[in-house]
Structure formats: structure tokens, C-alpha cells
Motif scaffolding. Structure first.
Motif, short mmCIF file in Angstrom:
data_model
loop_
_atom_site.label_atom_id
_atom_site.label_comp_id
_atom_site.label_asym_id
_atom_site.label_seq_id
_atom_site.Cartn_x
_atom_site.Cartn_y
_atom_site.Cartn_z
N ALA A 24 51.79 48.39 34.43
CA ALA A 24 50.80 48.09 33.40
C ALA A 24 50.82 46.61 33.00
O ALA A 24 49.82 46.06 32.56
CB ALA A 24 51.05 48.96 32.17
N GLY A 25 51.96 45.94 33.18
CA GLY A 25 52.04 44.52 32.84
C GLY A 25 51.55 43.61 33.95
O GLY A 25 50.96 42.56 33.70
N GLY A 26 51.76 44.02 35.20
CA GLY A 26 51.44 43.14 36.33
C GLY A 26 50.06 43.34 36.91
O GLY A 26 49.37 42.38 37.27
N ALA A 27 49.62 44.60 37.02
CA ALA A 27 48.40 44.89 37.77
C ALA A 27 47.12 44.32 37.12
O ALA A 27 46.31 43.70 37.83
CB ALA A 27 48.26 46.40 37.98
N PRO A 28 46.92 44.48 35.80
CA PRO A 28 45.69 43.92 35.22
C PRO A 28 45.60 42.41 35.41
O PRO A 28 44.54 41.86 35.76
CB PRO A 28 45.80 44.30 33.73
CG PRO A 28 46.69 45.51 33.70
CD PRO A 28 47.69 45.26 34.80
N LEU A 29 46.71 41.75 35.20
CA LEU A 29 46.77 40.29 35.32
C LEU A 29 46.54 39.85 36.77
O LEU A 29 45.86 38.85 37.04
CB LEU A 29 48.14 39.93 34.79
CG LEU A 29 48.90 38.67 34.85
CD1 LEU A 29 49.94 38.72 33.74
CD2 LEU A 29 49.60 38.52 36.16
N LEU A 30 47.09 40.63 37.69
CA LEU A 30 46.89 40.33 39.12
C LEU A 30 45.40 40.34 39.45
O LEU A 30 44.89 39.43 40.13
CB LEU A 30 47.62 41.39 39.95
CG LEU A 30 47.53 41.26 41.47
CD1 LEU A 30 48.38 40.10 41.96
CD2 LEU A 30 48.00 42.56 42.15
N ALA A 31 44.70 41.35 38.94
CA ALA A 31 43.26 41.45 39.20
C ALA A 31 42.51 40.27 38.57
O ALA A 31 41.59 39.71 39.16
CB ALA A 31 42.73 42.78 38.67
N ARG A 32 42.92 39.92 37.36
CA ARG A 32 42.22 38.84 36.65
C ARG A 32 42.39 37.50 37.35
O ARG A 32 41.44 36.72 37.49
CB ARG A 32 42.81 38.75 35.23
CG ARG A 32 41.94 38.06 34.24
CD ARG A 32 40.64 38.81 33.99
NE ARG A 32 40.35 38.89 32.57
CZ ARG A 32 39.88 39.95 31.96
NH1 ARG A 32 39.61 41.04 32.66
NH2 ARG A 32 39.65 39.94 30.67
N LEU A 33 43.61 37.22 37.80
CA LEU A 33 43.86 35.94 38.47
C LEU A 33 43.14 35.89 39.82
O LEU A 33 42.58 34.85 40.20
CB LEU A 33 45.36 35.73 38.67
CG LEU A 33 46.22 35.67 37.41
CD1 LEU A 33 47.69 35.42 37.78
CD2 LEU A 33 45.74 34.60 36.43
N ALA A 34 43.15 37.02 40.53
CA ALA A 34 42.46 37.05 41.82
C ALA A 34 40.96 36.86 41.63
O ALA A 34 40.32 36.12 42.39
CB ALA A 34 42.74 38.38 42.53
N ALA A 35 40.41 37.49 40.60
CA ALA A 35 38.97 37.38 40.35
C ALA A 35 38.58 35.95 40.02
O ALA A 35 37.45 35.53 40.26
CB ALA A 35 38.57 38.32 39.22
N ALA A 36 39.53 35.19 39.47
CA ALA A 36 39.25 33.78 39.14
C ALA A 36 39.38 32.88 40.37
O ALA A 36 39.24 31.67 40.27
CB ALA A 36 40.18 33.32 38.02
N GLY A 37 39.69 33.49 41.51
CA GLY A 37 39.75 32.72 42.74
C GLY A 37 41.12 32.16 43.08
O GLY A 37 41.27 31.38 44.02
N LEU A 38 42.14 32.56 42.33
CA LEU A 38 43.48 32.05 42.63
C LEU A 38 44.09 32.76 43.84
O LEU A 38 43.78 33.92 44.10
CB LEU A 38 44.39 32.26 41.41
CG LEU A 38 44.45 31.13 40.40
CD1 LEU A 38 43.10 30.93 39.72
CD2 LEU A 38 45.52 31.40 39.35
N LYS A 39 44.95 32.03 44.53
CA LYS A 39 45.73 32.65 45.60
C LYS A 39 46.92 33.34 44.96
O LYS A 39 47.85 32.68 44.49
CB LYS A 39 46.27 31.58 46.55
CG LYS A 39 45.22 30.86 47.36
CD LYS A 39 45.96 29.88 48.27
CE LYS A 39 44.98 28.98 49.00
NZ LYS A 39 45.68 27.87 49.68
N VAL A 40 46.87 34.69 44.90
CA VAL A 40 47.94 35.42 44.22
C VAL A 40 48.58 36.44 45.15
O VAL A 40 47.91 37.10 45.95
CB VAL A 40 47.44 36.14 42.95
CG1 VAL A 40 47.27 35.16 41.81
CG2 VAL A 40 46.15 36.89 43.20
N VAL A 41 49.89 36.57 45.01
CA VAL A 41 50.66 37.54 45.77
C VAL A 41 51.45 38.39 44.79
O VAL A 41 52.13 37.85 43.92
CB VAL A 41 51.64 36.83 46.73
CG1 VAL A 41 52.57 37.86 47.39
CG2 VAL A 41 50.89 36.06 47.80
N ALA A 42 51.34 39.71 44.94
CA ALA A 42 52.15 40.61 44.12
C ALA A 42 53.33 41.10 44.94
O ALA A 42 53.18 41.49 46.10
CB ALA A 42 51.31 41.80 43.65
#
Lengths: 198, 519
Positions: free
Chosen positions: B20-38
Motif C-alpha cells: 500500500a505504501g509503494g504501489a500507488p507512488l510507483l504508478a504516480r511516478l511512472a505516469a509522470a514519465g520517470l524511469k522507475v524500478v520497483a
């Protein structure tokens, strides 16, 4: 009230499409698992543990015996944890070894013979003393008796009631969930839910 | 679609943990176009194949590396208070998603104990609204407690289970108001962005294990698919061991184990979302972010007393959403001799969970236990979730004992204080009245504390807190924490919805301030 349920309910449901394939595999494997030859417990330890567990949850099901000692032995052989332990307790393997040794010490101190050799009434008195945290025996200084009782009994109950035969005994058929449950009102049962027999 | 980055790439952000702490933020950062790795320590399960309707068969959803529970009221872990796998502990959360009330955030102002939150209720409520509609929360059209809502729940409530019907009956008799509860499970099928169709709840009552139809709004069927559709990369079965700091004091690399091999991923930012035990544990192991000395401190666990009883009615506690009825009449009771308050919930229960609780605390064994076990189909419970204050004597530390991975086990000290004892006594009396009025026999109490909170507290003052209100470390500027560890107080509600809200807020604050942060 003392409820009793018909035998064979879960075993019959496992043959139907009311359970998922994943559920069928898991429960069938547990049901058909042969009795385990202990590899963690020494033969005398396994015998003592069987005597204790037979008092904690007596078994008289003609359909078969649930191998609770085997479940515990398998876990301890693999040194598997359930994610936590009381800090006041030694590591699980040591706790079992010490707790078994201490149980026999208590039996000898209270009634002059090892636990398995006592009549059931005296076995029960030994277990009452362990549950209350007040049994005699020097080894209990290394493993708190009341916590040993709690942990052993919780693991025993987990092994017994996760087994299809244990589930049948309490009328549990929640595994038969493929058709979904539509009758959620009190006293409103679906056809596949067993009614108590009394 | 999901990207795959090379270990030689410097990604914008690494997110550690996918609950619940990681997944919403992961989606938000990815949607902003950032290169993110979980990076997720556990597996990516296929619910249909991997989730049998069997409690033992699902213990793979629990973080089973051993933790040591110390103190007068040791907190259990494993099946309680832990999670592993893509989706984290939301895979086995009960899906209860009440909102906090504004006064939950200001115990210090109202009672002079604990601390106030550094964030306003209104700010959190904006995110509640977004999350409830995105993940799919079923709830009543009018909710009787708390401030007016911007919109009602997106779906009507789920069918009420046996325990819920009994709680309504008992509460009505003793003059306590109830409501159908908000649950993050679908009362009707719906389309989920990034995933496709999600089926309606099958009423299988197995929510404290994994949902095999995708109706429960866990992260693996909501924010994770969204994140992947927005380009995030997900690496499962990756166990993080090190956060490597460079000479300028920033984390430049995250080291993890995958299939027994050590790997290193370069990054600009790290979001640590591993929960209130593994998050501080990683910081302690790496001697990071602890100039305040507060990492691991302020450990809290909700008061969670359960009252069980046997009824003449056939209940079948395995049917229906477990927590279908709620009351918040006890949020600030008139006759309270304690700070804060609690809510009341009805509880359905899976058999092994119920019977193991009975084994631990009811005192019965032998034939007496077996007879009580045969009453399972006639059993229903109610419980509370209430505030817990932070105390010096409740904390997490690293022990000298090593776990199976060779890493020091965490030891968690927990003892209820006077406030928790008073609240629990108040609740014990009320719940027994309710259950007696509902017709319960053989009533017994299960003492427990549930939900782990507060080991990396947020606040304005870097001397007394680990992170600021945005979740940013006071010591390591490119390190953010987003999980239940940052809660300044325990709150009188289940934490998952608020963890998600803070996760989105942390992402939004990060994105808004990124240029300034990117020194």
C-alpha cells in the motif's frame, strides 16, 4: 450445544467442480499424505510428542489419523519459521527438544513415571501444570512452560483443522467456493453446506 | 507498457516494496514519465493458480523470516502484521478501508499526549476520494461519521455477513448506531485501468488470505497494473540488502539479491516502502537516516480486542466479507477515561485462524476444545481498532540472532500502556453488552494488538523525526519513506487507505519539488 456433522463432506466436495483446481490439489495432497517417518525428532521424542498431542486433541476418527507430529517434524526439519517467536522462548527446534525433555521431568516429579506411561488422568494433570506455567522440572528454566504449551497447542490445532478430516468434523466447507456464496443471511444455507446431526 | 532498464542505467527512482505504501507512488511516478524500478522481495502470484482456498496453502503471503516479539504484550507477526509478494500485505488485508476523522490527527492538541500530524485532514481526504474511486471501494451511500464527503463510494455495500447481522441486532438493542462498512472489494464487476475486467466479490470470506477472483482491491490488481501500463519496471523476488551512499551523502545505488546473485542498480532517488519493520531494519543495517536516533522508535500497534460468542443461529463465518458492519460511536466516547478512541467492527473468520486464537487464549484443550471447535459454524465476533500512544519502551532493534539469510533478526518490544488498558477495558464492557444483547453464549475475549505503525515517524522537526511531512529523510535528501512506519500516531482506523493516501501525496510532493530537490 454440542454440534456434530456428517463424515465425508469435504472429501466428497473435493471430487466436484465446487472447488478450484488449486484448492483440490492442496487439500488432496494433505489428505493422502502418508504418515511421516520423523527426521528431526528422535524416536523417543516422537513417541512422547504423540502421547502429548493425543491428550491435547484426542483422535478417534475411523476414517484415519491426522499426522500432527509429522507436520511439526517436517517444519522443524526444514527449520521453517511462521514469521515470529516469543523473545522469551529459545529457537523453535530447541524449544521442542527442551519442552519434551521437561515434560517427562514433570511427569516423573509428579507421578514417578515418564509421561507416556502415566494413566490419562495423570497425563492431563501434567499438561494442566504446564499450561499454568507451574510444572516441576529444572529444564523448564530454559523454556517457559506456559509459552511452550501455547505454541505447541496452536501448531497442533493448525495441523488438525487444516486437514480435510478436521474440517469435516466442524462442518467447514468454505473451500467449495467456485459457485460463490449467495446465501449470506443467518440460518440460510446452500445445498452444499452440511447440516448438523444430533 | 512496462520498461526494462539495464543495471548500467541510472534510473530516476527505485521503489522498495510494492504494498500500500509503494504501489500507488510507483504508478504516480511512472505516469509522470520517470524511469522507475520497483524491487519486491516476494513473488508475483497468479491468484487463480497460486491461491488455494486454504489457510496453510497461503502462508506464502506472510513475511516468514523470524522476528522476535518482546515486551509484556508481544506482537505476533507472520500471518499478522506482515506481507510479502507483489502487492505486499494488501494481498491478505481484510480490505477494510475506513477514513480517519480529522481529530485522529491531533491527539496532542486535544489530549496533550502523543503528537499531531504535520498534514491536514483535508489534504488526505482529497487522496481518499481519488483512491476509493480508483481501486474500487464498496460502501454505504451515507456514512454517519466524519466530515461530509465529496462523493459517495463508487459502489454499493457488499452483502452483510452473519456477524454483521448480529452486530446490528446487538447494537440496536444497546443504543449504538451502526453502518454498513467501506470495504475495498467489488460489489459489482468493473473495468480496472491497466488490467481489464475485475469480477464481483464471490462472498468467499477468505479476505485475510489472497483473493482468487480479483475482487479484493489489493495492489496487484490495482496500482501495480496501472504502474506497469505507465512504464514502470517491476522486479520481483529481489531482496534489498544495501543502500549505498556516495560522497555527497546521497544514495547512488541499491544492492539486492536475485536468485542468489548480488545486483546493483544505480538511481537518483529511493523510495523505501517496506513496512514498519523492514524499513527501519534496512536503515539500521545500513546505518542510514538516523541522526535523530528515532529509527525504530515510537512503535505502535492498535488496540484490537476481539469478543467472540456462540449463537443459536447458523452463521457460517466463512461466508461474506468479514468486516461488513462498523460503528464509530466509540470514536470519542462521553465516558472515556482515556485519550483518543476506537471503532467497532463485525468479524467473520476462517477456521484455522479462529481455532488457533482459541488455542492460544481460551484455555480449553482436549475434548472440551474439540466441542468448542465444532461450534465454529455458530461463532461470530466483534472487535475494536483503537489508538495506541507512542512510548519509550516500545521500539524495534536489531538482535544478535541471524535469520536464514544471515541478517540480524529484528526484535520488537511492545507493552500496552495505561491508555491502552483503559481503552481496552471500556471496549470489553461495551462489546460484551452488544454480544449479550445479540444472544451470544460462551463469550470469550481474545487480547491482541494489530497493525504495526510508527518506526520512522514523520514531523516538522528533524531532531525528533526521521522524515518530513513529504516522507523525505532529514539526513539523506534523495531518500523517501512511504509506508506505515511514518505515521505519527496510530489512528483509530485500519491503516491501509491512509498508507495509500500518503503514498500518492509523497509522489505528488516529490514531483512538484523535483527541480528544487535535484541539486
Amino acid at each position: 450445544m454440542d454440534y456434530h456433522y456428517p463424515a465425508g463432506t469435504v472429501r466428497a466436495l473435493l471430487q466436484t467442480d465446487d472447488v478450484t483446481e488449486a484448492t483440490r490439489q492442496t487439500l488432496t495432497e494433505r489428505l493422502e499424505k502418508p504418515r511421516r517417518q520423523p527426521t528431526f525428532f528422535q524416536p523417543d521424542e516422537a513417541e512422547l510428542l504423540t502421547c502429548i498431542i493425543d491428550r491435547l486433541l484426542p483422535q478417534d476418527n475411523p476414517a484415519g489419523r491426522i499426522d500432527i507430529v509429522g507436520v511439526i517434524d517436517e517444519r522443524l526439519t526444514g527449520n521453517q519459521s511462521d514469521g515470529w517467536r516469543y523473545d522469551s522462548m529459545p529457537a523453535d527446534r530447541d524449544a521442542y527438544r527442551l519442552g519434551l525433555k521437561a515434560t517427562d521431568e514433570s511427569a516423573v516429579a509428579l507421578y514417578g513415571a515418564p509421561f507416556c506411561e502415566l494413566p490419562t488422568e495423570q497425563q492431563d494433570e501434567v499438561l494442566n501444570a504446564i499450561q499454568a506455567g507451574t510444572p516441576p522440572g529444572i529444564t523448564w528454566q530454559q523454556v517457559p512452560a506456559d509459552r511452550f504449551f501455547e505454541e505447541l497447542f496452536a501448531e497442533t490445532v493448525g495441523a488438525y483443522y487444516s486437514h480435510p478430516l478436521g474440517q469435516e468434523e466442524i462442518g467447514y466447507v468454505g473451500m467449495a467456493d467456485v459457485p460463490t456464496w449467495q446465501r449470506t443471511k443467518l440460518n440460510d444455507l446452500e445445498a452444499r453446506e452440511p447440516r448438523p446431526i444430533n | 507498457m512496462s520498461n526494462q532498464y539495464s543495471l548500467n542505467d541510472t534510473v530516476d527512482a527505485i521503489v522498495i516494496g510494492t504494498g500500500a505504501g509503494g504501489a500507488p507512488l510507483l504508478a504516480r511516478l511512472a505516469a509522470a514519465g520517470l524511469k522507475v524500478v520497483a524491487l519486491e522481495a516476494g513473488q508475483y502470484w497468479d491468484p487463480k493458480k497460486d491461491f488455494p482456498t486454504d489457510e496453510v496453502g497461503q502462508d506464502k503471503l506472510f513475511w516468514n523470516d523470524e522476528r522476535l516479539s518482546a515486551g509484556t504484550d508481544p506482537v505476533p507477526f507472520g500471518s499478522n502484521n506482515s506481507g510479502i509478494g507483489v502487492g505486499g500485505s494488501t494481498l491478505h488485508y481484510t480490505a477494510y478501508t475506513p477514513r480517519v476523522q480529522p481529530d485522529d490527527l491531533q491527539l496532542k492538541t486535544d489530549f496533550g499526549v502523543g503528537v499531531d500530524w504535520p498534514i491536514s485532514f483535508d489534504e488526505i481526504a482529497t487522496y481518499y476520494d481519488e483512491i476509493e474511486h480508483f481501486i474500487g471501494v464498496s460502501g454505504p451511500s451515507e456514512y454517519p461519521w466524519g466530515p461530509a464527503r465529496k462523493r459517495s463510494y463508487p459502489m454499493p455495500p457488499l452483502p452483510i455477513n452473519g456477524a454483521g447481522q448480529l452486530m446490528e441486532r446487538g447494537c440496536e438493542a444497546v443504543g449504538i448506531k451502526t453502518s454498513l462498512a467501506a470495504n475495498a472489494a467489488l460489489s459489482a464487476g468493473r473495468h480496472q485501468e491497466g488490467l481489464g475486467h475485475r469480477a464481483a466479490c464471490a462472498n468467499r470470506g477468505f479476505c485475510q488470505a489472497g483473493c482468487n477472483v480479483g475482487a479484493k482491491s489489493s495492489m496487484d490488481v490495482t496500482y501495480i497494473p496501472l504502474a506497469l501500463s505507465k512504464g514502470a519496471e517491476l522486479r520481483s523476488e529481489c531482496y534489498v540488502t544495501q543502500l549505498v551512499k556516495n560522497s555527497s551523502g546521497r544514495i547512488s545505488e541499491v544492492v539486492y539479491l536475485q536468485n542468489g546473485q548480488e545486483k546493483r542498480q544505480k538511481c537518483n532517488y529511493v523510495f523505501l516502502c517496506a513496512g514498519a519493520i523492514e524499513t527501519p531494519r534496512l536503515l539500521m543495517l545500513n546505518q542510514l537516516a538516523n541522526s535523530s536516533g528515532q529509527v525504530g522508535r515510537n512503535f505502535m500497534a492498535h488496540t484490537g480486542l476481539q469478543i467472540w460468542g456462540e449463537f443459536d443461529e447458523d452463521i457460517r463465518p466463512y461466508k461474506g466479507i468479514p468486516g461488513s458492519v462498523i460503528s464509530e460511536d466509540t470514536h470519542r466516547p462521553d465516558d472515556a477515561d482515556f485519550a483518543g478512541g476506537y471503532l467497532l467492527q463485525s468479524i467473520g473468520v476462517m477456521p484455522v485462524t479462529y481455532l488457533q486464537q482459541m488455542a492460544r487464549q481460551r484455555g480449553l484443550w482436549g475434548e472440551a476444545f474439540k466441542q468448542a471447535a465444532r461450534a465454529y459454524n455458530h461463532v461470530a465476533g466483534i472487535n475494536i481498532l483503537g489508538d495506541c500512544l507512542p512510548y519509550d519502551f516500545n521500539y524495534m532493534e536489531l538482535s544478535d540472532e541471524k535469520d536464514g539469510r544471515g541478517i540480524p533478526k529484528p526484535r520488537v518490544h511492545f507493552t500496552n500502556g495505561e491508555n491502552e488498558h483503559r481503552m481496552t477495558a471500556h471496549a470489553d464492557k461495551i462489546m460484551r453488552q452488544i454480544w449479550e444483547a445479540a444472544g451470544a453464549k460462551n463469550i470469550w475475549a481474545y487480547q491482541r494488538n494489530a497493525h504495526i505503525i510508527g518506526t520512522c515517524r514523520m514531523g516538522h522537526d528533524g531532531g525528533a523525526n526521521v522524515v518530513n511531512a513529504d516522507g523525505q529523510s532529514f539526513d539523506v535528501p534523495n531518500l523517501f519513506i512511504s509506508d506505515n512506519s511514518t505515521f505519527p500516531s496510530a489512528l483509530a482506523v485500519n491503516p491501509a487507505l491512509t498508507i495509500m493516501a500518503l503514498s500518492l501525496r509523497t509522489a505528488d510532493q516529490f514531483l512538484a519539488n523535483r527541480n528544487r530537490l535535484n541539486v
